[in-house]
Design a protein around this motif. Sequence first.
Motif, PDB file in Angstrom:
ATOM      1  N   ASN A   1      33.488  44.257  22.459  1.00  0.00           N
ATOM      2  CA  ASN A   1      32.086  44.573  22.718  1.00  0.00           C
ATOM      3  C   ASN A   1      31.200  43.334  22.821  1.00  0.00           C
ATOM      4  O   ASN A   1      29.979  43.447  22.758  1.00  0.00           O
ATOM      5  N   SER A   2      31.811  42.151  22.988  1.00  0.00           N
ATOM      6  CA  SER A   2      31.014  40.931  23.184  1.00  0.00           C
ATOM      7  C   SER A   2      30.440  40.913  24.594  1.00  0.00           C
ATOM      8  O   SER A   2      31.097  41.316  25.562  1.00  0.00           O
ATOM      9  N   MET A   3      29.216  40.417  24.713  1.00  0.00           N
ATOM     10  CA  MET A   3      28.579  40.236  26.010  1.00  0.00           C
ATOM     11  C   MET A   3      29.072  38.942  26.654  1.00  0.00           C
ATOM     12  O   MET A   3      29.565  38.039  25.980  1.00  0.00           O
ATOM     13  N   ALA A   4      28.905  38.863  27.965  1.00  0.00           N
ATOM     14  CA  ALA A   4      29.378  37.691  28.706  1.00  0.00           C
ATOM     15  C   ALA A   4      28.825  36.379  28.161  1.00  0.00           C
ATOM     16  O   ALA A   4      29.576  35.401  28.044  1.00  0.00           O
TER      17      ALA A   4
ATOM     18  N   ASP B   1      31.806  35.055  37.449  1.00  0.00           N
ATOM     19  CA  ASP B   1      32.700  35.694  38.406  1.00  0.00           C
ATOM     20  C   ASP B   1      33.886  36.240  37.610  1.00  0.00           C
ATOM     21  O   ASP B   1      34.546  35.488  36.884  1.00  0.00           O
ATOM     22  N   VAL B   2      34.137  37.541  37.738  1.00  0.00           N
ATOM     23  CA  VAL B   2      35.127  38.202  36.887  1.00  0.00           C
ATOM     24  C   VAL B   2      36.174  38.903  37.739  1.00  0.00           C
ATOM     25  O   VAL B   2      35.847  39.614  38.700  1.00  0.00           O
ATOM     26  N   ILE B   3      37.450  38.700  37.370  1.00  0.00           N
ATOM     27  CA  ILE B   3      38.564  39.434  37.969  1.00  0.00           C
ATOM     28  C   ILE B   3      39.259  40.200  36.852  1.00  0.00           C
ATOM     29  O   ILE B   3      39.605  39.616  35.821  1.00  0.00           O
ATOM     30  N   SER B   4      39.448  41.488  37.035  1.00  0.00           N
ATOM     31  CA  SER B   4      40.193  42.272  36.051  1.00  0.00           C
ATOM     32  C   SER B   4      41.672  41.912  36.117  1.00  0.00           C
ATOM     33  O   SER B   4      42.232  41.713  37.203  1.00  0.00           O
ATOM     34  N   TYR B   5      42.308  41.863  34.954  1.00  0.00           N
ATOM     35  CA  TYR B   5      43.738  41.526  34.925  1.00  0.00           C
ATOM     36  C   TYR B   5      44.555  42.525  35.735  1.00  0.00           C
ATOM     37  O   TYR B   5      45.552  42.155  36.373  1.00  0.00           O
ATOM     38  N   SER B   6      44.130  43.780  35.747  1.00  0.00           N
ATOM     39  CA  SER B   6      44.867  44.814  36.493  1.00  0.00           C
ATOM     40  C   SER B   6      44.860  44.554  37.999  1.00  0.00           C
ATOM     41  O   SER B   6      45.703  45.092  38.724  1.00  0.00           O
ATOM     42  N   ASP B   7      43.927  43.734  38.474  1.00  0.00           N
ATOM     43  CA  ASP B   7      43.899  43.374  39.893  1.00  0.00           C
ATOM     44  C   ASP B   7      44.757  42.147  40.187  1.00  0.00           C
ATOM     45  O   ASP B   7      44.880  41.731  41.344  1.00  0.00           O
TER      46      ASP B   7
ATOM     47  N   GLY C   1      36.669  42.708  47.330  1.00  0.00           N
ATOM     48  CA  GLY C   1      35.758  43.169  46.294  1.00  0.00           C
ATOM     49  C   GLY C   1      36.330  43.120  44.888  1.00  0.00           C
ATOM     50  O   GLY C   1      35.807  43.784  43.979  1.00  0.00           O
ATOM     51  N   LYS C   2      37.375  42.327  44.669  1.00  0.00           N
ATOM     52  CA  LYS C   2      38.014  42.257  43.364  1.00  0.00           C
ATOM     53  C   LYS C   2      37.416  41.164  42.476  1.00  0.00           C
ATOM     54  O   LYS C   2      37.743  41.095  41.283  1.00  0.00           O
TER      55      LYS C   2
ATOM     56  N   GLY D   1      41.483  41.089  29.040  1.00  0.00           N
ATOM     57  CA  GLY D   1      42.232  40.605  30.192  1.00  0.00           C
ATOM     58  C   GLY D   1      41.378  40.022  31.298  1.00  0.00           C
ATOM     59  O   GLY D   1      41.929  39.523  32.298  1.00  0.00           O
ATOM     60  N   ASP D   2      40.058  40.070  31.172  1.00  0.00           N
ATOM     61  CA  ASP D   2      39.196  39.514  32.216  1.00  0.00           C
ATOM     62  C   ASP D   2      39.515  38.040  32.470  1.00  0.00           C
ATOM     63  O   ASP D   2      39.717  37.258  31.533  1.00  0.00           O
ATOM     64  N   VAL D   3      39.571  37.674  33.757  1.00  0.00           N
ATOM     65  CA  VAL D   3      39.641  36.267  34.152  1.00  0.00           C
ATOM     66  C   VAL D   3      38.237  35.882  34.609  1.00  0.00           C
ATOM     67  O   VAL D   3      37.671  36.520  35.494  1.00  0.00           O
ATOM     68  N   MET D   4      37.666  34.847  33.985  1.00  0.00           N
ATOM     69  CA  MET D   4      36.255  34.544  34.193  1.00  0.00           C
ATOM     70  C   MET D   4      36.029  33.114  34.674  1.00  0.00           C
ATOM     71  O   MET D   4      36.711  32.188  34.249  1.00  0.00           O
ATOM     72  N   LEU D   5      35.056  32.984  35.570  1.00  0.00           N
ATOM     73  CA  LEU D   5      34.482  31.685  35.893  1.00  0.00           C
ATOM     74  C   LEU D   5      33.011  31.777  35.538  1.00  0.00           C
ATOM     75  O   LEU D   5      32.255  32.543  36.143  1.00  0.00           O
ATOM     76  N   VAL D   6      32.599  31.041  34.500  1.00  0.00           N
ATOM     77  CA  VAL D   6      31.233  31.107  33.997  1.00  0.00           C
ATOM     78  C   VAL D   6      30.357  30.136  34.782  1.00  0.00           C
ATOM     79  O   VAL D   6      30.717  28.977  35.005  1.00  0.00           O
TER      80      VAL D   6
END
Length: 423
Positions: free
Chosen positions: A350-353, A372-378, A396-397, A410-415
């Motif tokens: 429940n942490s915010m970005a 910029d976020v990519i879900s691990y499932s993608d 759109g992923k 699992g989010d892959v993030m570029l902050v």
Amino acid sequence: MMVPTNTFFTMRSVLIFKRSLGSTRYLQAKKKSGSKRGKEEVIIQKYFGRPSSHLSAGIVGLANVGKSTFFQAVTKSEAGIAANYPFATIEPQELLINIPSCRLDFLQSLYQSKKQIKGTLSICDIAGLTKNASKGVGLGNQFLNDIRQVDGIFQVVRGFRDDEITHIEESVDPVRDLEIVSEELVFKDLDFVGVAIESLEKKIKYNKNPMELRVMKSELDALKKAEDILLEGKKISSVKTWTNDDIDGLNRHNLLTAKPTTYLLNVNEEDYLNQQNEFLQPVKNWIDENSPDDNLLIFSAAVETKIKNGEDTLQSAIPQILQEMKNNLNLISFFTCGPLEVREWPVRKNSMAPQAAGIIHTDLQSTFISADVISYSDLDQQTPDTFSLAKLKSGGKIRKEGKSYVIEDGDVMLVKAGAGKAR
């Protein structure tokens, strides 16, 4: 000695017992609508414990049940004193360990990164407890104070018979041992709560500040609820009706029975291979009744020692044990990926970005713009040959998320942050 590779997964399904999704430690963020501007307000369910993502787990149990042997196995070190006599450990030993991650291995292969940096967890080997520790018997007060310093508990319970290894209670009875530890934690929490109630009532009597009084009265109400629960012999964490205000109030006191517990039944090598043990069902029944939101895993300290020393090729239970503690501490992971490195970052559910960005670097939290976020499932069906960020973006992923985004596991993030910073 070999075991089929699918044995570990069978162990997982059989031996990870009941964890209720209704626990106060396991609730998800909720949204409340109806604000004046028609926007949704995100209400985050709070958890017991420190808000930090840099958490620790202590190894707890009666004296001489295999705690230090487990500590050496999980830390892959010779730290701690594994000996056949009670109170071999006096001063707590603490080491930082890497958490194994198949997802991190996959992402390193996918992004063709030069190195990987795993998420970490602090593990602490705590002196053995004895009956009446809350009254100062044995190393009682030191033991209980050491538990206050950790965020989660690995409770090791002896489930093997061996006349050459002494037991402080002179017989092997894991249910009795569970009751001893539970009672001592409850008794000590009753002491803490009683002192806190008395102190708070005095402060309320002389405080005239309305805002401070409101907070203190809410805290006092929570402490009195906790006292009633403890007087029934129950753990604070076993109750599911705590409000966020209750949790805020109780978190100021770092209560022992509010800490999540992963129970570890230490068995002999034969029982570990067969996944059977004479005490397994009675221990499970006790946990279901007394600590229903916590889980039980079977392991063998003797087997783990052989694996650590390269003397056996059995599948270690350590990775699953660590993952269960991570879950119990309400930790998930997000990843940062690039050609130089892939890195796993543990973060509280429940942490915010912006909070997640602050784990990478404190400056990124205060200057956070978007991610910029990519879900691990993608990503998990991609291969290094077909992987393309450009294709993911056009499909759109790759999503642009703002400050109100709640991190998903699992989010892959570029902050992206102010002053031209990105990570």
